[in-house]
Scaffold this active site. Structure first.
Site: not given
Length: 1041
Positions: A59, A82, A342, A372, A513, A739
């Site tokens: 650790c 640990c 949108k 995109d 997409k 898709d």
């Protein structure tokens, strides 16, 4: 690449690669020099080699050498963090308990680097520093080897990070051996990895012997309190919960009875034509046969419904053992967005924040956001989101916040103090809410700025934004959070956050997409290469922080996990009106149909909320289980089995020639595979190497700069040319909904199975269009995709029969998803028949008595509602949701599905393409304000016409019956029943047309119009103000005439 190092933009085809610096303000990094001992407060110090002293290799808890030696000599010899026993380091004296350790330095020999390098020299160098070797002639070195990754060399396990450094022929740098952070990158060596696999194999053998009675528990194990924990960890991580027989058996009996009644009814209808209305009769027969066929395709995939349970505690016990590295598999999360107008940046930001704050090891999460639309608004908003995540993520994990999307959490109308015991919670929550409101103001300012710069964005260094032309721009990658920059306000590590915008050029097909998702698959395969991937729409936030753990209970289960291609979660939505007027929740599909498919071969892929296995997306087939041994006979007597002939080998062949021939065959097979890799996956050696790593991981000898350059290469617009992307690999192309259906269908055809996971707390929640016009346009896009799939090469009607790996009921479901839009044609005709029958005084059935009419109507309604009620009984769906689904099936069938069939036929026959419209994710400030907004579209014409003619037909039929007397009511019952059946199903559509009624209820308006029309027609029919022409004239002959 470090977070905040700049935006990388470039084009592989144009040989361009630039790094834009100075766009963001530099983030302060944590100073790692001069660590102090957590026990005594002194500096940790250095070793004799000049490296930082590390006491615990597990650790990295900071402890100085004197405290380390004192703890080993006088204390418990355990690390305070640990609880792992301290090992003897170089130069330290031995203490009690070191006798079992070898007299060598653990740190230097932990990974056996020299042996591993001799075994697989220059690991994957042939694939990482050059192109594929076929077609180039012989190598200069006679001892040249195949790429070691293809030959079986191991890679570094996934940790969710880019490699910090690379190594060549010499020794691996010490930074790869020593851990100085509290939560280090897990990099076990191959020897330790072999020991773990060997240990698991021994455990399985002991379990098998114990079941056979050949191995009993050790006497000490019986009283060992840890044995209960170990036994619990070995249990399955999930189980099937079959539906109770008292619920499912009556349901199946009613289905069989309905099928028999349907057969007798169709026989009666065919053998008894109506001669005076032959056209109406023939049309109705064709419609009813199609309805029966469609009902069979929809009903029988629900024959074996099941539920499932997961055990998250067993998952933690098995893969998150105390004092050991976390063994949970890494996950790459994909978020896709296109238009920030949108799909508001605030919605996308909430989704990203919920991902970064989910309950999973931070070094095993990588979030990739696909823009995109190449919008700088999305880029700037993501930068603000990354900055706010430094405060939001620790707040969520400290107080176990649910949900972990801030917009939804702060708007919940619940008691947020429930189960909260920390005194500082109220104060910190108030401060965090103020921080979030300031974050919203900054996002709103970016949105307002975007509306004022139509000519394009200019970055802070004065250069134009590379994506100003959304149809012609280079590929862009920016790492916002991650190694050396991904620390939250408390100094803890944050998951990686990467912005990706693939290259777009005119003249190339980008596949909407699905193409963007495939680009993310390749980018993540180069940069992090997690074995599992979660894809979400930008408006689907994580509502259950343990959702990924739920999926891992199936994907990492040793018994069933290896054959599972994906785990699909149901879609749940926020912001839907209480009555769910247009069936936006779609609970009948998600809670009934999908449960039924889970009992066959698994649910279909619905486009979001799904955790994939990367190897399944790469087109690989599932691992084959052990074949059942063939029956063999003995030599002494004839048996039913076939005698097995043993091959004869000479001693020399068994020891020498056989092995040589096997080696030559393997070499040829490897060479052929290597030659086909580029044709299958594309011209990227690094990415091809990553596809061969079943457990994930990044190539071991690649620098961050090389990885980023290769990442730009794999998102170039021409990378998929002459490859199998979109046809056999990744998200499958071929429809406007490419898709969704085809991707899961191809996996099921290869023999994979999927899992349907429905946790009590919904895993993901999103937004849905509640306006009638937007809802119909969304359904139009889905239906158009199904029509295109029906006419494509991958149609479930004729594809995938070779091999027989797709089960028949599963095929029924896929065929139904491809042909359901065509039901709109018979449905449109059947909804028009009642009005025609009422107006022409004809009927589709022969004349029968009133009692027979009532009997048929009662039988029709009872069998319909009996099936529905029993279905609701085992599924838990309410009758109101079921009725809303029935109503919208008619509304969508006579509008959106009808237009989808027409547009699909135009595209197939005439080549007229249809533009893809992104569904708006923005919400109205007023509760359900968008529900009452009226937006005219041509989709509203067919159902409006059907409503009007049926209302007119009802008025005309009742008027005629009143005028003709009692004998006319018998034949009228059947006509009125079907007319009212149409009107009741279209009632939500009628309410949507009328909009908001602030004063008069809608039902009052409808019945007022109906009754007014009836009385008006009756008044005209009776004509009380016109004198009768028959009988004597009282004026001429008097009253006594």
């Amino acid at each position: 690449m470090e977070a905040g190092a700049g935006l990388v933009a470039g084009s592989h085809n144009r040989n361009e690669l630039v790094v834009i610096h100075g766009h963001e303000e530099s983030k302060p990094l944590k100073n790692l020099d001069g660590q102090v001992c957590e026990i005594c407060g002194d500096e940790v110090g250095l070793t004799v080699d000049g490296d930082l002293f590390v006491a615990c290799n597990e650790c990295g808890f900071p402890v100085c050498r004197p405290a380390y030696e004192y703890e080993r000599r006088e204390g418990s010899q355990l690390c305070p963090q640990c609880k792992t026993r301290y090992k003897r380091l170089k130069g330290n004296p031995r203490v009690e308990g070191d006798d079992d350790e070898e007299d060598i330095d653990d740190l230097e020999h932990e990974f056996n680097i020299e042996d591993e390098q001799n075994k697989h020299k220059y690991m994957a160098e042939a694939m990482l520093h050059g192109k594929m070797s076929y077609g180039r002639g012989p190598e200069d070195d006679d001892n040249a080897q195949f790429p070691s990754v293809i030959a079986g060399g191991r890679s570094r396990p996934v940790s969710g990070e880019f490699p910090i450094s690379s190594y060549g022929h010499g020794e691996m740098p010490s930074s790869l051996h020593k851990r100085v952070h509290p939560y280090p990158i897990s990099e076990p060596g191959s020897e330790r990895w072999d020991e773990k696999k060997e240990g698991r194999w021994k455990e399985r053998m002991d379990d098998w012997k114990l079941q056979q009675g050949n191995l009993g528990p050790e006497p000490d194990d019986i009283n060992d309190p840890d044995m209960a924990v170990i036994d619990e960890a070995r249990q399955p991580l999930s189980r099937k919960v079959p539906i109770a027989s008292s619920k499912i058996n009556p349901y199946r009996m009613v289905i069989v009875a309905r099928l028999a009644i349907l057969a007798f009814f169709l026989r009666y209808r065919i053998l008894n034509p109506v001669h005076d209305a032959f056209g109406l009769w023939l049309t109705s027969i064709i419609c009813e046969i199609w309805f029966a066929f469609s009902w069979i395709l929809d009903q029988f995939p629900k024959w074996f419904p099941i539920d499932r349970e997961t055990y998250l505690d067993r998952l933690s016990l098995r893969y998150e053992r105390e004092g050991e590295p976390n063994m949970l598999s890494p996950v790459d999360v994909f978020v896709s967005t296109v238009d920030p107008m949108k799909e508001p940046p605030l919605v996308t930001g909430n989704t990203v924040l919920s991902i970064l704050a989910m309950d999973y090891p931070v070094d095993k999460i990588s979030c990739y956001v696909s823009d995109d639309g190449a919008s700088m608004l999305t880029f700037e908003s993501l930068s603000e989101t990354a900055e706010f995540a430094r405060k939001w993520v620790p707040f969520c994990k400290k107080f176990s916040i649910e949900p972990r999307a801030p917009e939804m959490y702060f708007t919940l109308k619940i008691d947020y103090l429930k189960d909260k015991v920390q005194p500082t919670f109220v104060k910190e929550r108030r401060a965090m809410k103020r921080e979030y409101e300031e974050f919203k103001v900054r996002i709103n300012a970016l949105v307002a700025k975007a509306a004022k710069v139509p000519e394009g964005w200019i970055m802070q260094d004065g250069t134009p934004w590379p994506g100003n032309n959304t149809k012609d721009h280079p590929g862009m990658i920016q790492v916002f959070l991650g190694h050396s920059g991904g620390l939250d306000a408390d100094g803890n590590e944050l998951p990686r956050l990467v912005y990706v915008s693939r290259e777009k050029r005119p003249g190339f097909q980008h596949h909407k997409k699905a193409g963007a998702m495939n680009a993310l698959v390749r980018v993540s395969g180069v940069l992090t290469n997690a074995p599992f991937m979660l894809n979400l729409d930008c408006d689907h936030y994580i509502n259950n922080s343990k959702a990924v753990r739920e999926a891992m209970c199936f994907l990492m289960d040793p018994q069933i996990g290896r054959k599972v291609c994906y785990v699909q979660f149901p879609q749940r939505f926020d912001g839907i009106d209480t009555n769910d007027r247009y069936a936006n929740r779609n609970t009948v599909f998600f809670d009934i149909n999908m449960k039924g498919l889970d009992g066959i071969q698994g649910p279909v892929y619905v486009g979001t909320g799904c955790v994939f296995r990367r190897q399944a997306l790469y087109g690989y087939e599932p691992p084959k289980g052990p074949k059942r041994p063939k029956m063999v006979s003995c030599d002494c007597c004839p048996c039913f089995g076939r005698r097995k002939k043993l091959p004869k080998y000479s001693k020399h062949s068994a020891n020498g020639d056989a092995a040589d021939l096997q080696g030559m065959d393997d070499d040829k097979e490897l060479l052929m595979s290597e030659m086909n890799f580029e044709k299958k996956f594309g011209q990227s050696a690094i990415f091809v190497t990553s596809t061969l790593m079943e457990q994930g991981g990044v190539p071991p000898s690649s620098s961050p700069a090389a990885l980023l350059k290769e990442a730009i290469h794999v998102i170039s617009c021409g990378y998929e040319d002459k490859t199998e992307w979109g046809t056999e690999l990744g998200w499958i192309y071929g429809s406007i909904t490419e898709d969704i259906i085809l991707t899961g269908f191809k996996m099921h055809c290869r023999g994979w199975r999927s899992i349907y996971c429905m946790p009590k707390r919904p895993a993901f929640k999103g937004s849905a269009p509640i306006n009638l016009s937007d809802r119909l346009n969304q359904v139009l896009r889905w239906a158009l995709g199904s029509v295109e799939i029906f006419f494509s090469h991958h149609s479930p009607v004729w594809y995938g029969y070779k091999g027989g790996k797709l089960k028949w009921f599963e095929r029924f479901a896929y065929v139904n998803t491809a042909i359901y839009p065509f039901t709109s044609l018979p449905l449109l005709a059947y909804c028009t028949l009642p009005a025609i029958c009422l107006l022409t005084d004809r009927f589709i059935m022969p004349a029968i008595s009133t009692f027979a009419s009532l009997f048929l109507i009662a039988l029709f309604m009872s069998i319909q509602f009996a099936t529905g009620i029993l279905e609701l009984r085992w599924s838990g769906v309410s009758i109101e949701e079921w009725w809303r689904n029935e109503q919208f099936w008619v509304i969508g069938g006579v509008s959106a599905h009808l237009f989808a069939v027409v547009q699909g036929l135009l595209k197939v026959l005439a080549g007229i393409d249809t533009n893809f419209t992104v569904t708006s994710k923005s919400s109205d400030d007023e509760d359900f304000g968008e529900l009452y907004a009226f937006k005219w579209t041509t989709l509203l014409i067919p159902p409006t016409t059907i409503l009007i003619i049926n209302l007119v037909g009802v008025v005309a039929g009742i008027s005629d019956a009143i005028n003709n007397g009692y004998q006319a009511w018998g034949p009228l019952f059947g006509k009125l029943f079907f007319a009212f059946w149409v009107i009741l199903h279209l009632y939500p559509f009628l309410k949507g047309l009328m909009g908001r009624q602030n004063r008069t209820p809608t039902i009052v308006v409808i019945w007022s119009v109906l009754l007014a029309s009836i009385f008006s027609l009756l008044w005209v029919r009776i004509d009380p103000f016109v004198l009768k022409t028959k009988g004597p004239d009282t004026k001429k002959c008097g009253i006594n005439c």
